[in-house]
Design an enzyme around this catalytic site. Sequence first.
Site, PDB file in Angstrom:
ATOM      1  N   LYS A 211      39.271  99.387  36.371  1.00  0.00           N
ATOM      2  CA  LYS A 211      39.673  98.536  37.494  1.00  0.00           C
ATOM      3  C   LYS A 211      40.966  99.094  38.067  1.00  0.00           C
ATOM      4  O   LYS A 211      41.980  99.196  37.379  1.00  0.00           O
ATOM      5  CB  LYS A 211      39.880  97.106  37.024  1.00  0.00           C
ATOM      6  CG  LYS A 211      40.368  96.190  38.143  1.00  0.00           C
ATOM      7  CD  LYS A 211      40.443  94.752  37.691  1.00  0.00           C
ATOM      8  CE  LYS A 211      40.965  93.871  38.818  1.00  0.00           C
ATOM      9  NZ  LYS A 211      41.045  92.463  38.404  1.00  0.00           N
ATOM     10  N   LYS A 264      35.481  99.325  39.461  1.00  0.00           N
ATOM     11  CA  LYS A 264      35.892  98.432  40.546  1.00  0.00           C
ATOM     12  C   LYS A 264      37.146  98.956  41.216  1.00  0.00           C
ATOM     13  O   LYS A 264      38.096  99.274  40.507  1.00  0.00           O
ATOM     14  CB  LYS A 264      36.165  97.057  39.937  1.00  0.00           C
ATOM     15  CG  LYS A 264      36.694  96.045  40.910  1.00  0.00           C
ATOM     16  CD  LYS A 264      37.043  94.775  40.186  1.00  0.00           C
ATOM     17  CE  LYS A 264      37.765  93.868  41.164  1.00  0.00           C
ATOM     18  NZ  LYS A 264      38.412  92.783  40.490  1.00  0.00           N
TER      19      LYS A 264
END
Length: 342
Positions: A211, A264
């Site tokens: 992330k 992500k």
Amino acid sequence: MAFPKTRMRRLRESAGLRGLVRETELRPGRLVLPLFVSEAEPAARLAAPLLPDGPFGALTLPALDRLSISALVERAHEAQELGVGAVMLFGVPSHKDAEGSGAWDEEGIVQLALRALGQALPELTVMTDVCLCEYTDHGHCGVLRENGSGPPGVDNDATLELLARVAVSHARAGADVVAPSDMMDGRVGAIRAELDGEGFAGTPILAYAAKFASAFYGPFRDAAGSAPAFGDRRSYQLDPANGREALREAALDAAEGADMLMVKPALAYGDLIAAVKRETGLPVAAYNVSGEYAMVRAAAQAGQLEEGAAVAEILTSLHRAGADVVITYHALEAARAMAAGR
Ligand code: PBG
């Protein structure tokens, strides 16, 4: 054998031939729809348009609406009817404090929503985001510690216990999958141990493994009310410049017991979707985040692209890159289009 013997266009001449040799095909069952559930009064519930007077007119982002529990059940039902694989819950609490205690409150908004979904839609797969940023009054993803004369920092190890508590409370309320998004070191192992100890050895963890500290989370932070009150998230989220580091994160989460790994955002990170898949062999989820959703909506509302076609291309390309699961705010529209054979 080169041209003219080899002619790549031969297999592109008809819809039938193109269909026969299509390499990837997405289905609704691979999509996850994020949903925001809120305690706030109905009047305060709708996310405001982001650019009310901007060059695009009023940009509407309906997938970021804050829903009451009954509206959430309705939208989740629609997702289930369309064959969407799962929903992912984010809580928007009305009470925040320094520790984010609302996140593990047995009567908290996500816990209440989980019980309501379990009752109304027992067959639906429900994932929950496990993080503290929506619940802390400072908006960071963990508890703070003093840091000499500088601004306070996020205390990694003190946060682990809280995250584990949140994950167990979600599992107890009926979450089928827990998805930690905080990026603390060691949180997958801490959550796994606590789940196992509390009788939830069968609950899978989808780790937000890679992330990044991204510019594409803005609309989410508006919807969830989770923007940091000071500083940014660069002391815990990955530097967008670092691919090798992302693979080390993925390997660590796998070693700590993650069942699925997430990359992500999605659109600018196809290299990592492919690499995480190749190097870990675990199922990979790509999170097509709020800013990516807003970009497509804005361009479509400005008449610059056809939304359905753009969404199909994006989601298929993420699947082609190696994503088994795609988390997308366009899940309902995409599933509807797939059902219609578009
Ligand atoms: C919470 C969290 C964020 C997103 C998912 N979980 C925001 C953040 O890290 O600031 C972003 C999702 C999106 O933009 O769609 N940690």
